[in-house]
Design an enzyme around this catalytic site. Structure first.
Site, short mmCIF file in Angstrom:
data_model
loop_
_atom_site.label_atom_id
_atom_site.label_comp_id
_atom_site.label_asym_id
_atom_site.label_seq_id
_atom_site.Cartn_x
_atom_site.Cartn_y
_atom_site.Cartn_z
N ASP A 126 45.84 -2.28 15.44
CA ASP A 126 45.82 -2.99 16.73
C ASP A 126 45.00 -4.28 16.69
O ASP A 126 44.81 -4.90 17.74
CB ASP A 126 45.28 -2.07 17.83
CG ASP A 126 43.79 -1.81 17.69
OD1 ASP A 126 43.36 -1.42 16.58
OD2 ASP A 126 43.04 -2.01 18.67
N ASP B 13 41.21 3.86 16.13
CA ASP B 13 40.88 3.47 17.50
C ASP B 13 41.77 2.34 18.00
O ASP B 13 41.86 1.29 17.36
CB ASP B 13 39.42 3.02 17.57
CG ASP B 13 38.47 4.15 17.20
OD1 ASP B 13 38.41 5.13 17.95
OD2 ASP B 13 37.79 4.04 16.16
N ASP C 286 45.39 2.58 11.41
CA ASP C 286 44.09 2.44 12.03
C ASP C 286 43.95 3.58 13.06
O ASP C 286 44.95 4.17 13.48
CB ASP C 286 44.00 1.07 12.69
CG ASP C 286 42.77 0.92 13.55
OD1 ASP C 286 41.66 1.05 13.01
OD2 ASP C 286 42.91 0.70 14.76
MG MG Z 1 41.60 -0.41 16.06
#
Ligand code: MG
Length: 228
Positions: free
Chosen positions: A161, A11, A9
């Site tokens: 995240d 961000d 991923d």
């Molecule tokens: Mg993310």
């Protein structure tokens, strides 16, 4: 056998971009004369598609204009405060040296994702940047599957995240590594059942070694991480 691949991923995983995202998200409310939601409430939703995020905080009739305002503002300000998380460049280099193909799979649209990756100086460290361009977003596996097709590689781990990343990775048949320095905390991430939950990415290489995906021995120590 095709090369093994690691999918990340973007961000909140490779790049500490949440402050710029949250700023532009809240800015767009003011631009329309609306009151912006609190920072913490916005931050907790980063990782959802933009329109879905706005729908949580604004009347549906305003969502399109808010999202358009965000895209204009964010494109100009996406690197104001955003930086790669500590150790990310070194980690990507080490993974490359070990023979892994590396891709980003993000809910951002591809042009914006490429813009951020380039602004962060990570474009040469990655083999492919895959955005979510009009198909099902994470936790659907589509963005990961497209990234793997583009790489022509065999997906091994998804690193992210949020619970959306963990769900997408599992749906794509990959092992999953969840990091807590982005959007979701350890409790929430563990509930999604990832293979690893950790406070940073320093446990990824040891996890790959235990995994034995590139000629490593299978010596599972479980050191430093907690299984989900
Ligand atoms: Mg993310």
């Amino acid at each position: 056998m095709s090369r093994p691949a690691i999918v990340f991923d973007l961000d909140g995983t490779l790049v500490d971009s949440l402050p710029d995202i949250v700023f532009s998200f809240r800015w767009s409310f003011g631009a329309l004369g609306l009151e912006a939601p609190p920072e913490a409430a916005v931050r907790a939703q980063v990782g959802l598609p933009l329109e879905a995020m706005y729908a949580l905080f604004a009347p549906l009739a305003a969502v399109r204009d808010l999202a358009a305002g965000y895209r204009r503002h964010y494109a100009e300000h996406l690197a104001n405060r955003s930086r790669p998380f500590p150790g990310v460049e070194v980690l990507l280099g080490a993974l490359r040296e070990r023979g892994y193909a590396l891709a980003v799979a993000t809910t951002k649209q591809t042009p914006m994702a490429l813009r951020l990756v380039t602004a962060m100086g990570l474009d040469d460290a990655l083999d492919h940047v895959q955005g979510t361009d009009g198909f099902a977003h994470k936790p659907a596996p589509d963005v990961i599957e497209r990234a793997l097709v583009a790489l022509g590689a065999d997906g091994r781990w998804m690193v992210g995240d949020t619970t959306h990343d963990v769900g997408a990775g599992k749906a794509a048949g990959l092992r999953t590594y969840a990091v807590t320095w982005g959007t979701h905390d350890a409790v929430r991430l563990r509930a999604a059942g990832p293979d690893v939950v950790a406070s940073d990415l320093s446990g990824l290489l040891p996890a790959l070694d235990r995994d034995g995906t590139v000629g490593g021995e299978d010596h599972r120590t479980g050191k430093g991480e907690s299984a989900g």
